[in-house]
Design an enzyme around this catalytic site. Structure first.
Site, PDB file in Angstrom:
ATOM      1  N   GLY A 133       1.138  -1.417   0.080  1.00  5.45           N
ATOM      2  CA  GLY A 133      -0.260  -0.096  -0.438  1.00  5.45           C
ATOM      3  C   GLY A 133       1.214   1.010  -0.132  1.00  5.45           C
ATOM      4  O   GLY A 133       1.903   1.575  -0.959  1.00  5.45           O
ATOM      5  N   ALA A 134       0.374   2.131   0.530  1.00  8.98           N
ATOM      6  CA  ALA A 134       1.118   3.377   1.553  1.00  8.98           C
ATOM      7  C   ALA A 134       2.608   2.985   0.952  1.00  8.98           C
ATOM      8  O   ALA A 134       3.617   3.890   1.200  1.00  8.98           O
ATOM      9  CB  ALA A 134       0.732   4.855   1.766  1.00  8.98           C
ATOM     10  N   GLY A 192       4.775   1.685  -0.365  1.00 12.64           N
ATOM     11  CA  GLY A 192       5.365   0.862  -1.010  1.00 12.64           C
ATOM     12  C   GLY A 192       5.335  -0.688  -1.393  1.00 12.64           C
ATOM     13  O   GLY A 192       4.049  -1.127  -1.652  1.00 12.64           O
ATOM     14  N   GLY A 209      -3.148  -3.230  -7.315  1.00 13.60           N
ATOM     15  CA  GLY A 209      -1.464  -4.179  -7.069  1.00 13.60           C
ATOM     16  C   GLY A 209      -1.860  -4.878  -8.976  1.00 13.60           C
ATOM     17  O   GLY A 209      -0.603  -4.944  -9.063  1.00 13.60           O
ATOM     18  N   ASP A 210      -3.083  -4.743  -9.775  1.00 14.88           N
ATOM     19  CA  ASP A 210      -2.808  -5.094 -11.073  1.00 14.88           C
ATOM     20  C   ASP A 210      -2.066  -4.564 -11.834  1.00 14.88           C
ATOM     21  O   ASP A 210      -0.881  -4.895 -12.616  1.00 14.88           O
ATOM     22  CB  ASP A 210      -4.055  -5.050 -11.616  1.00 14.88           C
ATOM     23  CG  ASP A 210      -4.971  -6.214 -10.264  1.00 14.88           C
ATOM     24  OD1 ASP A 210      -4.624  -6.719 -10.220  1.00 14.88           O
ATOM     25  OD2 ASP A 210      -6.246  -6.000 -10.643  1.00 14.88           O
TER      26      ASP A 210
END
Length: 310
Positions: free
Chosen positions: A223-224, A226, A252-253
């Site tokens: 997420g935030a 990295g 994520g894709d």
């Protein structure tokens, strides 16, 4: 060429609904339908990055025909397998862009029998013969056991670079496969290993453990915070500057597509990780999964921090 594989596709329906979170009755301002599922998101970003790509998906009923038409309208090159009965699912993303708020509602998908799944595997294996990279993304529909997912992966050509991104029992079953790349988020890997993963150090340690089981490269998105990448040569963390996300769905894709784009061109995993987090960050700045602007990717890529971790 990259072949993306979506076992459980959907009509992704984005509804722009200002103030939905705090209202009893809301009005939809805009509706956007697109071919959905994680593999289609990867396909969309790969095309934006000028990577040759073909999508392969298991479709059903009128919803499945709608998905095929939406993909064609978008210019996506596709090959489809069809279930005998049942309807492909519809997934809703309700978004309030001004409040930067969203709600995702995913249907489970149609029940798939052994014959339907076998036909899908045969199509994937046939299409994979023309691909250098294969990315199998997302959940499997009801009726498909984890070992049937493993059979799909094992049947892919030996010379293909195989990437997977899945979760739950299918992820647990795939952890011992000799994958070229496993891309998961920290929550999925935490559930599969039965241990907390909330920090980059925990993600690195978990990825190193998974590396001993089969996969040659492991990327864990955070997420935030990295993402972390590990292979036999080292471990790295990449992180973009803070952004104000509109919707993280599909990030994520997008990251997987960015990683594959660099590896496909002969780049190193560390460089691929940097591109991946830039694409994931760019995806959060638009409405709709797998939709990003190249100028956002370029800007975030230039500002992304990449560090060796140990």
């Amino acid at each position: 060429m990259l072949l993306t594989v979506t076992p459980n596709p959907a009509i992704d329906r984005v509804l722009i609904v200002p103030g939905f979170r705090h209202a009893d009755v809301c009005r939809v301002i805009t509706r956007i339908d697109s071919a959905g599922g994680k593999g289609f998101n990867v396909t969309r970003v790969a095309r934006t990055l000028s990577l040759p790509v073909r999508a392969c998906a298991l479709l059903g009923g009128e919803n499945g025909r709608r998905i095929a038409r939406l993909a064609e309208d978008e210019g996506i090159d596709g090959a489809w397998s069809w279930i005998a009965q049942g309807e492909s699912r519809i997934c809703l993303l309700i978004t309030d862009p001004e409040a930067r708020d969203h709600l995702t509602i995913n249907e489970t998908g149609p029940t798939v029998n052994a014959s339907d799944w076998h036909g899908f595997m045969e199509l994937v294996w046939q299409q994979a013969r023309a691909a250098t990279f294969v990315a199998v993304s997302g959940s499997v529909p009801p009726g498909v056991a984890p070992q049937q997912y493993v059979e799909l992966i094992r049947g892919l050509p030996l010379d293909a670079f195989v990437c997977i991104d899945t979760s739950g029992p299918t992820l647990a079953a795939a952890l011992d496969l000799p994958l070229d790349l496993l891309k998961i988020n920290m929550h999925e890997l935490s559930a599969a290993l039965g241990q907390p993963i909330t920090t980059p150090d925990q993600a690195r340690a978990a990825a190193v453990a998974v590396l001993q089981r089969g996969p040659r490269r492991v990327v864990v998105t955070l997420g935030a915070q990295g993402a972390v990448a590990v292979d036999a040569h080292g471990a790295w963390r990449a992180r973009t500057p803070p952004v104000e996300p509109i919707s993280p769905v599909g990030s994520g894709d997008a990251a997987l597509a960015g990683i594959i784009a660099v590896l496909h061109n002969g780049g190193a995993l560390a460089d691929a990780l940097r591109m991946g987090v830039a694409c994931g960050g760019a995806n959060t700045l638009t409405v709709g999964a797998g939709r990003l602007h190249l100028d956002d990717v370029t800007r975030l890529h230039a500002a992304t921090e990449l560090e060796v971790i140990s």
